[in-house]
Design an enzyme around this catalytic site. Sequence first.
Site, PDB file in Angstrom:
ATOM      1  N   ASN A  16       0.836  -1.212   0.000  1.00 15.54           N
ATOM      2  CA  ASN A  16       0.000   0.000   0.000  1.00 15.54           C
ATOM      3  C   ASN A  16       0.865   1.254   0.000  1.00 15.54           C
ATOM      4  O   ASN A  16       0.517   2.243  -0.654  1.00 15.54           O
ATOM      5  CB  ASN A  16      -0.959  -0.009   1.194  1.00 15.54           C
ATOM      6  CG  ASN A  16      -2.183  -0.850   0.916  1.00 15.54           C
ATOM      7  OD1 ASN A  16      -3.027  -0.469   0.109  1.00 15.54           O
ATOM      8  ND2 ASN A  16      -2.264  -2.012   1.547  1.00 15.54           N
ATOM      9  N   MET A  92       1.445  -2.466  12.274  1.00 13.39           N
ATOM     10  CA  MET A  92       0.887  -3.497  13.160  1.00 13.39           C
ATOM     11  C   MET A  92       1.066  -3.138  14.637  1.00 13.39           C
ATOM     12  O   MET A  92       1.350  -4.014  15.462  1.00 13.39           O
ATOM     13  CB  MET A  92       1.548  -4.839  12.853  1.00 13.39           C
ATOM     14  CG  MET A  92       1.365  -5.299  11.414  1.00 13.39           C
ATOM     15  SD  MET A  92      -0.355  -5.456  10.942  1.00 13.39           S
ATOM     16  CE  MET A  92      -0.737  -6.995  11.757  1.00 13.39           C
ATOM     17  N   LEU A  95      -2.226   2.057  18.587  1.00 10.36           N
ATOM     18  CA  LEU A  95      -1.801   3.412  18.940  1.00 10.36           C
ATOM     19  C   LEU A  95      -2.373   3.767  20.308  1.00 10.36           C
ATOM     20  O   LEU A  95      -3.494   3.384  20.647  1.00 10.36           O
ATOM     21  CB  LEU A  95      -2.316   4.404  17.898  1.00 10.36           C
ATOM     22  CG  LEU A  95      -1.774   4.190  16.483  1.00 10.36           C
ATOM     23  CD1 LEU A  95      -2.488   5.103  15.508  1.00 10.36           C
ATOM     24  CD2 LEU A  95      -0.262   4.427  16.438  1.00 10.36           C
ATOM     25  N   HIS A 111      -7.919  -0.997   5.949  1.00  9.91           N
ATOM     26  CA  HIS A 111      -8.209  -2.297   6.563  1.00  9.91           C
ATOM     27  C   HIS A 111      -8.847  -3.196   5.505  1.00  9.91           C
ATOM     28  O   HIS A 111      -9.715  -2.745   4.751  1.00  9.91           O
ATOM     29  CB  HIS A 111      -9.163  -2.105   7.751  1.00  9.91           C
ATOM     30  CG  HIS A 111      -9.429  -3.384   8.485  1.00  9.91           C
ATOM     31  ND1 HIS A 111      -8.510  -3.931   9.355  1.00  9.91           N
ATOM     32  CD2 HIS A 111     -10.487  -4.228   8.475  1.00  9.91           C
ATOM     33  CE1 HIS A 111      -9.000  -5.063   9.841  1.00  9.91           C
ATOM     34  NE2 HIS A 111     -10.197  -5.270   9.324  1.00  9.91           N
ATOM     35  N   ALA A 175      -7.861  -4.027  -4.693  1.00  8.63           N
ATOM     36  CA  ALA A 175      -8.816  -2.941  -4.417  1.00  8.63           C
ATOM     37  C   ALA A 175      -8.219  -1.929  -3.440  1.00  8.63           C
ATOM     38  O   ALA A 175      -8.420  -0.721  -3.580  1.00  8.63           O
ATOM     39  CB  ALA A 175     -10.114  -3.521  -3.861  1.00  8.63           C
TER      40      ALA A 175
END
Length: 202
Positions: A16, A92, A95, A111, A175
Amino acid sequence: MTRLQVAVLVSGRGSNLQALIDACATPGFPAEIKLVLSNMEGAYGLERAAKANIPAVTLPHKKFASREAFDDAMDEKLREAGIEFVCLAGFMRLLSPSFAKRWEGRIVNIHPSLLPSFKGLHVHEQALAAGVRISGCTVHYVVPELDSGPAILQAAVAVEPSDTPDTLAARVLEAEHRIYPEALRMVAEKRVRLENGRAVFA
Ligand code: GRF
């Protein structure tokens, strides 16, 4: 044109991140990646940053006494680099609420499900176990609760009867690579903002 100054936070592969790097390299794209930050040494995302001449830092979370101390160190790196907006891309780490609050409205995540379905880990296993015929992915504002927060963009992906977690993951990932750059463009063009816990579209 002033471009939105973005940091991308990764822990691994960084596909990504690559989609965002490629989008930012297209003429007229309204955002620029100024920093890549990883909590994992050797993450492939760091190599992608190096290839694109983007400054990258590694902050191994294990070297910090607490989640808050790690998040404070990240916050300092982000501020030093003049970052205005943060994209989590396969990052991963949970926070701390204070970090999420500090960056509220200026931090998004991707996600691999149609949230609010299938939060957390093993997302495609969850989708196949539930027997859904449609899954997908979500770019959403980050709030203190994991994989929550209002969606900016979602894409639907058909689940095939023959799908395994891996084949579904691969189709959803395509996607993801489409909608993450598009969501970043929307943010940078101020076509969406977070207001009172809702995504407001201009
Ligand atoms: C993606 O599926 C993303 O949705 C999830 O973690 C994965 C990261 O993949 N949060 P990559 O590191 O971007 O290739």
